[in-house]
Design a protein around this motif. Sequence first.
Motif, mmCIF file in Angstrom:
data_model
loop_
_atom_site.group_PDB
_atom_site.id
_atom_site.type_symbol
_atom_site.label_atom_id
_atom_site.label_comp_id
_atom_site.label_asym_id
_atom_site.label_seq_id
_atom_site.Cartn_x
_atom_site.Cartn_y
_atom_site.Cartn_z
ATOM 1 N N TRP A 79 32.193 72.701 23.860
ATOM 2 C CA TRP A 79 30.496 73.756 23.931
ATOM 3 C C TRP A 79 30.640 74.758 23.742
ATOM 4 C CZ3 TRP A 79 25.742 71.654 22.203
ATOM 5 C CH2 TRP A 79 26.185 70.102 21.536
ATOM 6 N N LEU A 80 30.449 75.842 23.141
ATOM 7 C CA LEU A 80 30.021 77.049 23.813
ATOM 8 C C LEU A 80 28.347 77.182 23.522
ATOM 9 C CD1 LEU A 80 31.673 78.949 20.609
ATOM 10 C CD2 LEU A 80 32.504 78.908 22.995
ATOM 11 N N VAL A 81 28.435 77.820 25.242
ATOM 12 C CA VAL A 81 26.824 77.949 26.447
ATOM 13 C C VAL A 81 27.085 79.167 26.041
ATOM 14 C CG1 VAL A 81 25.118 77.289 27.780
ATOM 15 C CG2 VAL A 81 27.349 75.453 27.165
ATOM 16 N N GLY A 116 41.367 71.093 14.555
ATOM 17 C CA GLY A 116 41.203 69.655 14.318
ATOM 18 C C GLY A 116 40.287 69.810 15.826
ATOM 19 N N ASN A 117 39.844 70.591 16.069
ATOM 20 C CA ASN A 117 39.164 69.537 17.452
ATOM 21 C C ASN A 117 37.422 70.261 16.626
ATOM 22 O OD1 ASN A 117 41.029 69.268 19.829
ATOM 23 N ND2 ASN A 117 41.385 71.142 19.590
ATOM 24 N N ARG A 118 36.796 69.403 17.360
ATOM 25 C CA ARG A 118 35.320 70.334 17.020
ATOM 26 C C ARG A 118 35.466 71.447 18.023
ATOM 27 N NH1 ARG A 118 31.447 64.950 16.765
ATOM 28 N NH2 ARG A 118 32.000 64.820 19.206
ATOM 29 N N VAL A 119 33.734 71.993 17.483
ATOM 30 C CA VAL A 119 33.225 72.915 18.119
ATOM 31 C C VAL A 119 31.294 72.688 18.020
ATOM 32 C CG1 VAL A 119 32.963 75.241 18.800
ATOM 33 C CG2 VAL A 119 34.890 74.153 17.846
ATOM 34 N N ALA A 120 30.685 73.352 19.240
ATOM 35 C CA ALA A 120 29.127 72.838 18.844
ATOM 36 C C ALA A 120 28.977 74.124 20.110
ATOM 37 C CB ALA A 120 28.652 71.933 19.815
ATOM 38 N N ALA A 121 27.435 74.710 19.729
ATOM 39 C CA ALA A 121 27.578 75.425 20.038
ATOM 40 C C ALA A 121 25.828 76.014 20.421
ATOM 41 C CB ALA A 121 27.125 77.253 19.142
ATOM 42 N N LEU A 122 25.582 75.870 21.718
ATOM 43 C CA LEU A 122 23.955 76.587 22.250
ATOM 44 C C LEU A 122 23.548 78.184 22.336
ATOM 45 C CD1 LEU A 122 22.711 73.770 25.108
ATOM 46 C CD2 LEU A 122 22.202 76.780 24.942
ATOM 47 N N LEU A 123 22.924 77.897 21.407
ATOM 48 C CA LEU A 123 22.404 79.162 21.787
ATOM 49 C C LEU A 123 21.122 79.954 23.140
ATOM 50 C CD1 LEU A 123 23.973 79.067 19.415
ATOM 51 C CD2 LEU A 123 23.276 81.173 19.239
#
Length: 295
Positions: A79-81, A116-123
């Motif tokens: 998770w990218l915050v 192969g990992n999952r990535v998400a982002a919160l802006l």
Amino acid sequence: MASAPDRLLLRLEWRVVRRLDGRVRGAYRTAYRGAGLDFVGLRGYVEEDDARHIDWNATARLDEPQVRQFTEDRELTLWLVLDRSASMTVGAPGRGKHDVLAEVALTCARLFSRGGNRVAALLHDGVTTRVVPPGTGRGHVLRIGHELGRAAAASPAASTTDFAAMLADAARLARRRSLVVVISDFIGTGDWDRPLLRLAHRHDVVALRVVDAADDDLPEAGLVLVEDAETGEQLLVDSSDPLLRARLRDAVAERDAVLAGRMRRAGVPLHRIGTDGDVLSALVAVVASTRWRRV
């Protein structure tokens, strides 16, 4: 013609991602004992075990069924915050804090998605929050890049960054244990110690602080009009006044000490990335000092 996020990602893939890829893949592994490639030992067989994992030679020697244990690679969610508030626009054209944030965020996203990992982002722009749900692959990284481009095109409203809300959103959205990378200048007000502690209790959290010389220093230029990027407040000051400059240095030192203390109490490693530095060197230092756990 390729879009700006496409061009940026391509440049980062050639200059940064390829050189960091091997370092990151060796930087985390699970403590879970299961099926995998790395043998870690034997234990007694129990009814729920898969019979395919029985070590028959050890069983014959010990006269008791023995099961092989391995270190198991498991999917990691990153998770990218991302802090997209007004203070992140500070810096030279093309090399402001928001530009460095975009480079670091896309580099991290591409590195982890390659495995192969999952990535998400919160802006978070200080007022509203936009979310890119977890996904994988280069196309998904580009989606995050386009969201960053949209955020840069919009003029952030003058407001103080609400870190408590940003961290609480991250804790609410990251339901399974994840690696959470918070990228911000950490300029803001309010009490966000408790949300950080809650987030770090459940997840592996790393804080990347993006800084610019303008955050910490005031050029000697006589009377200047300074503006708080977060609140829009303006003030006319004499930048050559030695007393003012000393008070500014003391305030910067106190701010840095308070931030370091908050991170230390939460057990969150804090890394500094300057707008005048090299992203590759900065991320090599981050990877070298961090052992992330897969769970």
